[in-house]
Design a protein around this motif. Structure first.
Motif, PDB file in Angstrom:
ATOM      1  N   SER A   1      69.353  -2.509 105.524  1.00 25.47           N
ATOM      2  CA  SER A   1      68.184  -2.641 104.661  1.00 25.47           C
ATOM      3  C   SER A   1      68.667  -3.059 103.272  1.00 25.47           C
ATOM      4  O   SER A   1      69.869  -3.062 102.976  1.00 25.47           O
ATOM      5  CB  SER A   1      67.448  -1.306 104.580  1.00 25.47           C
ATOM      6  OG  SER A   1      68.314  -0.319 104.015  1.00 25.47           O
ATOM      7  N   ILE A   2      67.723  -3.403 102.404  1.00 31.91           N
ATOM      8  CA  ILE A   2      68.067  -3.631 100.995  1.00 31.91           C
ATOM      9  C   ILE A   2      68.313  -2.259 100.385  1.00 31.91           C
ATOM     10  O   ILE A   2      67.443  -1.388 100.414  1.00 31.91           O
ATOM     11  CB  ILE A   2      66.934  -4.365 100.261  1.00 31.91           C
ATOM     12  CG1 ILE A   2      66.656  -5.717 100.919  1.00 31.91           C
ATOM     13  CG2 ILE A   2      67.297  -4.554  98.780  1.00 31.91           C
ATOM     14  CD1 ILE A   2      65.427  -6.427 100.388  1.00 31.91           C
ATOM     15  N   HIS A   3      69.493  -2.056  99.847  1.00 30.59           N
ATOM     16  CA  HIS A   3      69.831  -0.724  99.363  1.00 30.59           C
ATOM     17  C   HIS A   3      70.789  -0.774  98.185  1.00 30.59           C
ATOM     18  O   HIS A   3      71.576  -1.700  98.035  1.00 30.59           O
ATOM     19  CB  HIS A   3      70.456   0.119 100.491  1.00 30.59           C
ATOM     20  CG  HIS A   3      71.739  -0.454 101.032  1.00 30.59           C
ATOM     21  ND1 HIS A   3      71.784  -1.500 101.928  1.00 30.59           N
ATOM     22  CD2 HIS A   3      73.037  -0.123 100.787  1.00 30.59           C
ATOM     23  CE1 HIS A   3      73.036  -1.786 102.228  1.00 30.59           C
ATOM     24  NE2 HIS A   3      73.815  -0.969 101.544  1.00 30.59           N
ATOM     25  N   SER A   4      70.672   0.222  97.333  1.00 33.74           N
ATOM     26  CA  SER A   4      71.684   0.503  96.315  1.00 33.74           C
ATOM     27  C   SER A   4      72.415   1.764  96.743  1.00 33.74           C
ATOM     28  O   SER A   4      72.038   2.408  97.714  1.00 33.74           O
ATOM     29  CB  SER A   4      71.034   0.654  94.934  1.00 33.74           C
ATOM     30  OG  SER A   4      69.972   1.584  94.968  1.00 33.74           O
TER      31      SER A   4
ATOM     32  N   ALA B   1      73.249  -1.239  89.794  1.00 37.01           N
ATOM     33  CA  ALA B   1      74.227  -2.269  89.456  1.00 37.01           C
ATOM     34  C   ALA B   1      74.656  -3.093  90.664  1.00 37.01           C
ATOM     35  O   ALA B   1      75.145  -4.218  90.510  1.00 37.01           O
ATOM     36  CB  ALA B   1      75.451  -1.640  88.793  1.00 37.01           C
ATOM     37  N   PHE B   2      74.493  -2.543  91.860  1.00 35.85           N
ATOM     38  CA  PHE B   2      74.883  -3.271  93.075  1.00 35.85           C
ATOM     39  C   PHE B   2      73.864  -2.951  94.162  1.00 35.85           C
ATOM     40  O   PHE B   2      73.958  -1.935  94.844  1.00 35.85           O
ATOM     41  CB  PHE B   2      76.298  -2.880  93.515  1.00 35.85           C
ATOM     42  CG  PHE B   2      76.818  -3.662  94.684  1.00 35.85           C
ATOM     43  CD1 PHE B   2      77.094  -5.015  94.584  1.00 35.85           C
ATOM     44  CD2 PHE B   2      77.038  -3.042  95.913  1.00 35.85           C
ATOM     45  CE1 PHE B   2      77.586  -5.740  95.666  1.00 35.85           C
ATOM     46  CE2 PHE B   2      77.531  -3.742  97.008  1.00 35.85           C
ATOM     47  CZ  PHE B   2      77.801  -5.102  96.877  1.00 35.85           C
ATOM     48  N   THR B   3      72.875  -3.825  94.292  1.00 36.84           N
ATOM     49  CA  THR B   3      71.830  -3.672  95.301  1.00 36.84           C
ATOM     50  C   THR B   3      71.904  -4.877  96.226  1.00 36.84           C
ATOM     51  O   THR B   3      71.827  -6.013  95.762  1.00 36.84           O
ATOM     52  CB  THR B   3      70.442  -3.580  94.654  1.00 36.84           C
ATOM     53  OG1 THR B   3      70.390  -2.429  93.799  1.00 36.84           O
ATOM     54  CG2 THR B   3      69.351  -3.469  95.706  1.00 36.84           C
ATOM     55  N   HIS B   4      72.058  -4.641  97.520  1.00 32.07           N
ATOM     56  CA  HIS B   4      72.248  -5.768  98.427  1.00 32.07           C
ATOM     57  C   HIS B   4      71.656  -5.506  99.795  1.00 32.07           C
ATOM     58  O   HIS B   4      71.298  -4.382 100.155  1.00 32.07           O
ATOM     59  CB  HIS B   4      73.737  -6.122  98.537  1.00 32.07           C
ATOM     60  CG  HIS B   4      74.573  -5.128  99.286  1.00 32.07           C
ATOM     61  ND1 HIS B   4      75.813  -5.437  99.803  1.00 32.07           N
ATOM     62  CD2 HIS B   4      74.372  -3.817  99.613  1.00 32.07           C
ATOM     63  CE1 HIS B   4      76.336  -4.389 100.399  1.00 32.07           C
ATOM     64  NE2 HIS B   4      75.480  -3.391 100.306  1.00 32.07           N
TER      65      HIS B   4
END
Length: 360
Positions: A96-99, A156-159
């Motif tokens: 999923s899209i997650h940080s 700062a890093f969500t992908h």
């Protein structure tokens, strides 16, 4: 080979201690050591080594993910209570899209992945663990075997990572037990929900609820209500997702009762409507995860998200590894049209045909 993974852990631990276990230093340390980690000879060799180690070793550490909710399966190779070295074997599912509620780095050691990087904007707070959000357009890149990415905690890093090969295997060095950091799942329908790990006690309670259903239905209903009363919104929703995706060995009656009990609590909330909309939108997506060919899987995913034709061609060329023409892209698109996953669905066919028209 297992010795290489343990040597990696030893070196990371030594460097981190030399930096006084400073959390801010850990991502750079993890990245540096993963960049110099030796490449694998063959996937078959890794499979053999893992088979031998898991079956015979008395030094398999505490596993970070017992259920296959992140990786199929995830395997913890090293765990000292501060950081882990994990292998994630990916077959059919994309993340999923997650940080992240941790920091470190990962390296693709087998296969290739599409990574999409997002900038999260918080629009409105619903609760401490739920917010309305917007993600904007992502930046996309192909991560080939050997690629390393640094993981930073929070926004700062969500992908999102779309794993193209079967298997794709990633090696991850990451912290654990960071109390100040929170992991979030982000839905493109406009809602974000904090990621929570279901406790062993809650998991055991689910199995007891299943038992109670066979003994006293009224008592089982009351028991499930009590379980949910003691969980936050995000804990309930993470449980909802885990049960939906069969993370537990529960029968249909118990699964349906749990899902109904959770959805009934939130069905009138605007944020829950957005959550449901996300999955309604997925029903209009070509099932990219069903394709085994990397280029078919990539193209289906990109078409689902309305990516510009020029960017699609560029990403396909990177996966192909050589020059890639419109004719090559047309052949891949035609193969999608002829596949059983698309040929019997008129809406999916229209998506692919629109792309073909852009290639003319």
């Amino acid at each position: 080979m297992i010795a290489d993974f343990l040597e990696l852990a030893k070196n990371v631990e030594a460097d981190w201690r030399a930096n006084d276990l400073n959390l801010e230093a850990f991502p750079v340390i993890a990245t540096t050591h993963l960049e110099t980690f030796p490449s694998l000879a063959k996937c078959d060799t890794l499979n053999q080594e893992l088979s031998r180690w898991l079956a015979t070793s008395n030094q398999v550490p505490e596993q970070l993910n017992v259920h296959n909710v992140f990786g199929q399966p995830p395997i913890t190779l090293f765990n000292n209570g501060r950081f882990v070295v994990d292998l994630y074997i990916w077959m059919n599912f994309d993340t999923s899209i997650h940080s992240h509620g941790f920091r470190g780095a990962f390296r693709v050691i087998v296969g290739r992945s599409l990574q999409e990087l997002f900038a999260v904007h918080e629009n409105k707070t619903v609760a401490s663990d739920v917010m309305h959000s917007s993600l904007g357009l992502p930046r996309r890149e192909i991560l080939k075997t050997g690629a390393v990415a640094t993981i930073w905690p929070g926004k700062a890093f969500t992908h999102r990572v779309v794993h193209l090969d079967q298997p794709t295997i990633t090696l991850c060095v990451r912290t654990i037990n960071e109390e100040a950091a929170s992991q979030w799942n982000h839905f493109q329908s406009g809602i974000s929900i904090q990621k929570q790990i279901t406790s062993p006690g809650t998991a055991k309670s689910l199995y007891f609820a299943q038992y109670l259903l066979s003994q006293n239905i009224s008592q089982a209903h009351d028991f499930i209500k009590n379980i949910l009363d003691n969980l936050s919104i995000s804990q309930q929703m993470n449980l909802y997702e885990e049960v939906s995706f069969a993370a537990y060995d529960l029968n249909e009656e118990c699964v349906n009762l749990l899902l109904h009990s959770i959805s009934a609590r939130h069905q009138n909330s605007p944020w829950f409507t957005l959550y449901e909309k996300h999955y309604e939108n997925l029903e209009n997506h070509i099932p990219s995860f069903l394709f085994t060919d990397p280029q078919q899987r990539l193209l289906a995913h990109l078409l689902n998200h309305h990516v510009e034709t020029t960017e699609i061609l560029s990403l396909l060329a990177q996966v192909h590894g050589t020059g890639h023409s419109n004719g090559d892209a047309e052949n891949i698109a035609q193969s999608l049209l002829l596949s059983a996953h698309v040929s019997d669905n008129e809406y999916y066919q229209q998506i692919v045909k629109r792309f073909l028209s852009c290639l003319k």
